[in-house]
Scaffold this active site. Structure first.
Site, mmCIF file in Angstrom:
data_model
loop_
_atom_site.group_PDB
_atom_site.id
_atom_site.type_symbol
_atom_site.label_atom_id
_atom_site.label_comp_id
_atom_site.label_asym_id
_atom_site.label_seq_id
_atom_site.Cartn_x
_atom_site.Cartn_y
_atom_site.Cartn_z
ATOM 1 N N GLY A 1 -15.208 3.090 3.883
ATOM 2 C CA GLY A 1 -13.881 3.431 3.555
ATOM 3 C C GLY A 1 -13.268 2.790 2.598
ATOM 4 N N GLN A 2 -14.166 2.358 1.443
ATOM 5 C CA GLN A 2 -13.497 1.974 0.193
ATOM 6 C C GLN A 2 -13.296 3.154 -0.585
ATOM 7 O OE1 GLN A 2 -15.912 -0.940 -1.984
ATOM 8 N NE2 GLN A 2 -14.121 -1.292 -3.310
ATOM 9 N N SER A 3 -11.978 3.100 -1.186
ATOM 10 C CA SER A 3 -11.692 4.523 -2.038
ATOM 11 C C SER A 3 -11.252 4.014 -3.448
ATOM 12 C CB SER A 3 -10.604 5.411 -1.564
ATOM 13 O OG SER A 3 -9.642 4.529 -1.371
ATOM 14 N N ASP B 1 0.936 -1.259 -0.008
ATOM 15 C CA ASP B 1 -0.021 0.035 -0.013
ATOM 16 C C ASP B 1 0.933 1.322 0.125
ATOM 17 O OD1 ASP B 1 -3.126 0.469 1.209
ATOM 18 O OD2 ASP B 1 -1.649 2.112 0.996
ATOM 19 N N HIS C 1 -10.076 -5.477 -3.077
ATOM 20 C CA HIS C 1 -8.780 -5.647 -2.905
ATOM 21 C C HIS C 1 -8.697 -6.042 -1.352
ATOM 22 C CE1 HIS C 1 -9.914 -1.393 -2.599
ATOM 23 N NE2 HIS C 1 -9.395 -1.404 -1.347
ATOM 24 N N LEU C 2 -7.936 -7.243 -0.992
ATOM 25 C CA LEU C 2 -7.832 -7.309 0.686
ATOM 26 C C LEU C 2 -6.668 -6.755 1.242
ATOM 27 C CD1 LEU C 2 -8.772 -9.305 2.899
ATOM 28 C CD2 LEU C 2 -7.600 -11.248 1.696
ATOM 29 N N HIS C 3 -6.912 -6.154 2.337
ATOM 30 C CA HIS C 3 -5.683 -5.360 3.064
ATOM 31 C C HIS C 3 -5.047 -6.443 3.871
ATOM 32 C CE1 HIS C 3 -6.785 -1.013 2.475
ATOM 33 N NE2 HIS C 3 -7.927 -1.506 1.983
HETATM 34 P P1 5GP Z 1 -9.612 1.464 0.253
HETATM 35 O O1 5GP Z 1 -9.471 2.639 0.873
HETATM 36 O O2 5GP Z 1 -10.378 1.330 -0.978
HETATM 37 O O3 5GP Z 1 -9.850 0.197 1.214
HETATM 38 O O4 5GP Z 1 -8.034 0.843 -0.024
HETATM 39 C C1 5GP Z 1 -7.382 1.520 -1.033
HETATM 40 C C2 5GP Z 1 -6.121 1.715 -0.700
HETATM 41 O O5 5GP Z 1 -5.081 1.905 -1.822
HETATM 42 C C3 5GP Z 1 -5.465 2.722 0.111
HETATM 43 O O6 5GP Z 1 -5.108 2.122 1.467
HETATM 44 C C4 5GP Z 1 -4.503 3.559 -0.442
HETATM 45 O O7 5GP Z 1 -3.478 3.858 0.367
HETATM 46 C C5 5GP Z 1 -3.854 2.607 -1.423
HETATM 47 N N1 5GP Z 1 -3.381 3.189 -2.772
HETATM 48 C C6 5GP Z 1 -4.039 4.218 -3.343
HETATM 49 N N2 5GP Z 1 -3.533 4.409 -4.423
HETATM 50 C C7 5GP Z 1 -2.522 3.577 -4.741
HETATM 51 C C8 5GP Z 1 -1.487 3.817 -5.525
HETATM 52 O O8 5GP Z 1 -1.190 4.085 -6.533
HETATM 53 N N3 5GP Z 1 -0.520 2.616 -5.258
HETATM 54 C C9 5GP Z 1 -0.785 1.944 -4.195
HETATM 55 N N4 5GP Z 1 0.108 0.922 -4.040
HETATM 56 N N5 5GP Z 1 -1.573 2.018 -3.337
HETATM 57 C C10 5GP Z 1 -2.431 2.853 -3.527
#
Ligand code: 5GP
Ligand code: ZN
Length: 112
Positions: free
Chosen positions: A91-93, A30, A98-100
């Site tokens: 919190g999904q962006s 991440d 994707h699995l953290h």
């Molecule tokens: P979400 O918020 O959707 O659960 O997680 C998206 C994740 O993607 C966030 O933790 C954010 O830091 C990560 N992220 C956003 N843009 C990028 C990128 O360009 N490269 C990587 N490796 N991670 C990213």
């Protein structure tokens, strides 16, 4: 899928710090790490969230989890947290499943 950030990372069009690849998954660090190990495991194919992936390709969903476990083991951790955020309010962006994988520090509960 056009204009999907994680599709572009899977395709190699945008660089990702890859840590593990399998037939159906790609794992990369991440960009905004929230723990000593913070890796995202994504399916190669585009699905908006975990439930959509589970409905369409249960084996690929299972492979996300086994890949996540392999990543944690490779980084030296027995204990880790797996998170699927689903929907903006949760919190999904990025709207490619994707699995953290978070590890390397004590985790609190409930999450914020
Ligand atoms: P979400 O918020 O959707 O659960 O997680 C998206 C994740 O993607 C966030 O933790 C954010 O830091 C990560 N992220 C956003 N843009 C990028 C990128 O360009 N490269 C990587 N490796 N991670 C990213
Ligand atoms: Zn995508």
């Amino acid at each position: 899928m056009e204009d999907c950030l994680f599709c572009k990372i899977v395709a190699g069009e945008i660089p990702g710090d890859m840590v593990h690849v399998t037939e159906h998954t790609v794992a990369f660090r991440d960009l905004n790490s929230q723990a000593p190990t913070h890796v995202l495991v994504v399916p190669r194919d585009h699905y908006t969230n975990a439930a959509e992936l589970a409905a369409a390709d249960p084996a690929a969903l299972a492979e996300l989890v086994t890949t996540a476990a392999a990543v944690a083991t490779a980084e030296g951790y027995d204990d880790y947290r797996l998170v699927f955020n689903t929907g903006a309010e949760a919190g999904q962006s990025v709207f490619h499943t994707h699995l953290h994988v978070l590890a390397g520090r004590p985790m609190t509960w409930p999450p914020g």
